[in-house]
Design an enzyme around this catalytic site. Structure first.
Site, PDB file in Angstrom:
ATOM      1  N   HIS A  75       0.835  -1.199   0.000  1.00 50.89           N
ATOM      2  CA  HIS A  75       0.000   0.000   0.000  1.00 50.89           C
ATOM      3  C   HIS A  75       0.870   1.250   0.000  1.00 50.89           C
ATOM      4  O   HIS A  75       1.830   1.339   0.771  1.00 50.89           O
ATOM      5  CB  HIS A  75      -0.902   0.015   1.233  1.00 50.89           C
ATOM      6  CG  HIS A  75      -1.670   1.299   1.417  1.00 50.89           C
ATOM      7  ND1 HIS A  75      -1.376   2.208   2.413  1.00 50.89           N
ATOM      8  CD2 HIS A  75      -2.700   1.827   0.709  1.00 50.89           C
ATOM      9  CE1 HIS A  75      -2.212   3.236   2.327  1.00 50.89           C
ATOM     10  NE2 HIS A  75      -3.018   3.027   1.312  1.00 50.89           N
ATOM     11  N   SER A  76       0.573   2.216  -0.874  1.00 54.30           N
ATOM     12  CA  SER A  76       1.222   3.524  -0.870  1.00 54.30           C
ATOM     13  C   SER A  76       2.744   3.374  -1.008  1.00 54.30           C
ATOM     14  O   SER A  76       3.226   2.799  -1.975  1.00 54.30           O
ATOM     15  CB  SER A  76       0.823   4.268   0.408  1.00 54.30           C
ATOM     16  OG  SER A  76       1.163   5.628   0.359  1.00 54.30           O
ATOM     17  N   TYR A  77       3.514   3.873  -0.043  1.00 53.90           N
ATOM     18  CA  TYR A  77       4.969   3.677  -0.038  1.00 53.90           C
ATOM     19  C   TYR A  77       5.342   2.197  -0.117  1.00 53.90           C
ATOM     20  O   TYR A  77       6.402   1.835  -0.635  1.00 53.90           O
ATOM     21  CB  TYR A  77       5.549   4.309   1.233  1.00 53.90           C
ATOM     22  CG  TYR A  77       6.930   3.857   1.628  1.00 53.90           C
ATOM     23  CD1 TYR A  77       8.055   4.232   0.889  1.00 53.90           C
ATOM     24  CD2 TYR A  77       7.130   3.057   2.765  1.00 53.90           C
ATOM     25  CE1 TYR A  77       9.336   3.815   1.272  1.00 53.90           C
ATOM     26  CE2 TYR A  77       8.392   2.642   3.150  1.00 53.90           C
ATOM     27  CZ  TYR A  77       9.494   3.026   2.399  1.00 53.90           C
ATOM     28  OH  TYR A  77      10.747   2.625   2.771  1.00 53.90           O
TER      29      TYR A  77
END
Length: 236
Positions: free
Chosen positions: A76-78
């Protein structure tokens, strides 16, 4: 039975996948939710040495020490930076890679390169603590950044969020086994609001059309765990 390894994004920890992990386990699957060094329950380990490579190694070690194979690796995300690095390091252990509203870096890119304006905004609210530059402090309007609006979810998240070492976002990803890594099947689950900022046609080409969106905020594993779980089950 499938094996999922769910990797969180900046400022979070393995805790953020509780609702998704519970549903996947109820469906009969193995689920691992590691927390990266310096964050969550491992925030006491933060230091100037914590960077992208260290956090990639965190997840590589989970796969190796747990002897996991044919893993569905979710970031997720980073966490998209992390899973790309992990897939490069231990390609033979990965069966599928899922980018969950995540960074999708090329070789030589950092998260700052991928999401410059957002990261510079995060850095503006950072500060140096014990010689470590930290960003994403929970008091700096994190819910606006993470897209969570439900009061109960906000109350649940706030005590668990921790600042993140800036070095992780600034360090460039170096791939050593890219040609093999790029053959791993991939899928993309994104928030509807981020679609206009993505090269959707490239994502579809890279994933044989497996690009799905959910109309919710960035922390979709918290705000829409049922929808995220349903889409992860499609991958199986």
């Amino acid at each position: 039975m499938a094996t999922f390894v769910l990797v969180h994004g900046g400022g979070h920890g393995g805790w953020c996948y509780q609702f998704v992990a519970r549903r996947l386990r109820s469906a009969g699957h193995d689920v691992y939710t590691p927390t990266l060094t310096g964050l969550g329950e491992r925030s006491h380990l933060v230091s100037k040495d914590v960077n992208l490579d260290v956090q990639i190694t965190d997840v590589v070690n989970v796969l190796e020490f747990e002897d996991l194979h044919d893993v569905i690796l979710v970031g997720h995300s980073y966490g998209g930076m992390i899973i790309t690095g992990v897939a490069d390091r231990v390609t033979d252990r990965i069966g599928h890679v899922v980018f969950l509203d995540a960074a999708n870096p090329e070789n030589g890119q950092s998260l700052v390169d991928v999401a410059g304006p957002l990261m510079e905004a995060a850095r503006a609210g950072g500060r140096v603590v014990d010689g470590v530059e930290l960003v994403l402090f929970p008091g700096n309007d994190p819910m606006g950044f993470y897209g969570v609006t439900d009061p109960d979810q906000i109350d649940w998240m706030k005590p668990k969020l921790t600042p993140h070492p800036w070095a992780c976002f600034e360090q460039k990803l170096v791939l050593h086994n890219e040609s093999a890594m790029r053959t791993i099947p991939q899928s993309h689950i994104v928030c509807t609001e981020t679609l206009p900022f993505r090269d959707v046609e490239k994502l579809k080409a890279d994933s044989d059309g497996r690009v799905w969106d959910i109309d919710t905020g960035h922390d979709l594993m918290i705000s829409e765990p049922e929808a995220v779980t349903e889409m992860l089950l499609r991958v199986i």
